[in-house]
Design a protein around this motif. Sequence first.
Motif, PDB file in Angstrom:
ATOM      1  N   SER A  44    -161.447  -4.282   2.407  1.00 33.89           N
ATOM      2  CA  SER A  44    -160.010  -4.465   2.154  1.00 33.89           C
ATOM      3  C   SER A  44    -159.491  -3.388   1.209  1.00 33.89           C
ATOM      4  O   SER A  44    -158.382  -2.892   1.376  1.00 33.89           O
ATOM      5  CB  SER A  44    -159.724  -5.865   1.615  1.00 33.89           C
ATOM      6  N   CYS A  45    -160.288  -2.996   0.229  1.00 30.85           N
ATOM      7  CA  CYS A  45    -159.889  -1.922  -0.688  1.00 30.85           C
ATOM      8  C   CYS A  45    -159.762  -0.601   0.084  1.00 30.85           C
ATOM      9  O   CYS A  45    -158.798   0.138  -0.074  1.00 30.85           O
ATOM     10  CB  CYS A  45    -160.916  -1.798  -1.811  1.00 30.85           C
ATOM     11  N   ASN A  87    -154.288 -15.553   7.767  1.00 26.45           N
ATOM     12  CA  ASN A  87    -154.502 -15.914   6.374  1.00 26.45           C
ATOM     13  C   ASN A  87    -155.441 -14.914   5.708  1.00 26.45           C
ATOM     14  O   ASN A  87    -156.627 -14.881   6.016  1.00 26.45           O
ATOM     15  CB  ASN A  87    -155.092 -17.320   6.292  1.00 26.45           C
ATOM     16  N   PRO A  88    -154.933 -14.075   4.795  1.00 28.97           N
ATOM     17  CA  PRO A  88    -155.799 -13.108   4.128  1.00 28.97           C
ATOM     18  C   PRO A  88    -156.817 -13.776   3.204  1.00 28.97           C
ATOM     19  O   PRO A  88    -157.761 -13.147   2.770  1.00 28.97           O
ATOM     20  CB  PRO A  88    -154.821 -12.235   3.338  1.00 28.97           C
ATOM     21  N   THR A 140    -159.404 -15.098  -8.375  1.00 36.18           N
ATOM     22  CA  THR A 140    -158.333 -14.320  -9.013  1.00 36.18           C
ATOM     23  C   THR A 140    -157.348 -13.780  -7.987  1.00 36.18           C
ATOM     24  O   THR A 140    -156.201 -13.514  -8.312  1.00 36.18           O
ATOM     25  CB  THR A 140    -158.911 -13.135  -9.820  1.00 36.18           C
ATOM     26  N   VAL A 141    -157.781 -13.626  -6.735  1.00 33.84           N
ATOM     27  CA  VAL A 141    -156.902 -13.118  -5.674  1.00 33.84           C
ATOM     28  C   VAL A 141    -156.244 -14.263  -4.904  1.00 33.84           C
ATOM     29  O   VAL A 141    -155.060 -14.236  -4.631  1.00 33.84           O
ATOM     30  CB  VAL A 141    -157.693 -12.206  -4.701  1.00 33.84           C
ATOM     31  N   CYS A 142    -157.026 -15.276  -4.549  1.00 34.33           N
ATOM     32  CA  CYS A 142    -156.534 -16.333  -3.662  1.00 34.33           C
ATOM     33  C   CYS A 142    -156.502 -17.715  -4.307  1.00 34.33           C
ATOM     34  O   CYS A 142    -156.224 -18.695  -3.628  1.00 34.33           O
ATOM     35  CB  CYS A 142    -157.393 -16.386  -2.409  1.00 34.33           C
ATOM     36  N   GLY A 143    -156.792 -17.831  -5.590  1.00 32.69           N
ATOM     37  CA  GLY A 143    -156.906 -19.149  -6.234  1.00 32.69           C
ATOM     38  C   GLY A 143    -155.602 -19.765  -6.599  1.00 32.69           C
ATOM     39  O   GLY A 143    -154.526 -19.411  -6.500  1.00 32.69           O
ATOM     40  N   THR A 187    -161.103 -21.208   1.754  1.00 29.59           N
ATOM     41  CA  THR A 187    -159.988 -21.663   2.575  1.00 29.59           C
ATOM     42  C   THR A 187    -160.488 -21.723   4.007  1.00 29.59           C
ATOM     43  O   THR A 187    -161.025 -20.740   4.520  1.00 29.59           O
ATOM     44  CB  THR A 187    -158.799 -20.687   2.476  1.00 29.59           C
ATOM     45  N   LYS A 188    -160.319 -22.877   4.661  1.00 28.99           N
ATOM     46  CA  LYS A 188    -160.906 -23.031   5.992  1.00 28.99           C
ATOM     47  C   LYS A 188    -159.945 -22.824   7.154  1.00 28.99           C
ATOM     48  O   LYS A 188    -160.372 -22.622   8.265  1.00 28.99           O
ATOM     49  CB  LYS A 188    -161.579 -24.382   6.126  1.00 28.99           C
ATOM     50  N   GLY A 189    -158.654 -22.898   6.927  1.00 30.29           N
ATOM     51  CA  GLY A 189    -157.745 -22.822   8.063  1.00 30.29           C
ATOM     52  C   GLY A 189    -156.732 -21.713   7.945  1.00 30.29           C
ATOM     53  O   GLY A 189    -156.593 -21.085   6.903  1.00 30.29           O
ATOM     54  N   PRO A 190    -156.018 -21.464   9.036  1.00 31.54           N
ATOM     55  CA  PRO A 190    -154.968 -20.451   8.981  1.00 31.54           C
ATOM     56  C   PRO A 190    -153.835 -20.898   8.059  1.00 31.54           C
ATOM     57  O   PRO A 190    -153.632 -22.094   7.850  1.00 31.54           O
ATOM     58  CB  PRO A 190    -154.481 -20.342  10.423  1.00 31.54           C
TER      59      PRO A 190
END
Length: 182
Positions: A64-65, A170-171, A179-182, A101-104
């Motif tokens: 991703s970076c 969903n990224p 820290t990114v998705c929490g 995270t399990k779903g879209p």
Amino acid sequence: ARFSHGTLENHEHVNAWQEGAEWQHAVGIATGGDTKQEVERDHRFTCPVVAPYEELASFQGSISCLNGAGNAEEIEACLNAPIDPCVNLEKGKCKKKCVFTKGPKKVRACLAKKEKFEHDCSQYGEKDPCKEINVCKFAKSRCFHKCDALKIEKCKEARLCKPAKIKTKNPCLGCQLATVCG
């Protein structure tokens, strides 16, 4: 894996091959001046499902970076950055600094209530043709569907529209840094 490429004018010298069991039946691609195509276009290679080897698994944390990098300096920074501890973790092992995270991702939107109210209003660049279509609205030099700009409460009141939840890419899918998705 399927071997495919652009037009022959763009890819005169391109070929694909498959390694044996000692290389986990990996598929390779060769391009360049001396390369001769030996495999037919759209040839399908069959590969057993195997876990990625450690070097590839650790590299996945940099993808991703790298996708956002625009020059050599940024690429180097991505490759020298600490490895993401969440890459390839299953749900049960995705803990501490990571979230799972399990779903879209579902996004609330306002859509046309019936098929007869659906229309691609963005095709009109000028006010007059836009206004001729009863489901379109022209504002700020662009034409859009009347449902597009409505908040959920207004959407419920509009006779043309209905609120909906739309699944989007969903990224944060899978195990990601908190820290990114929490």
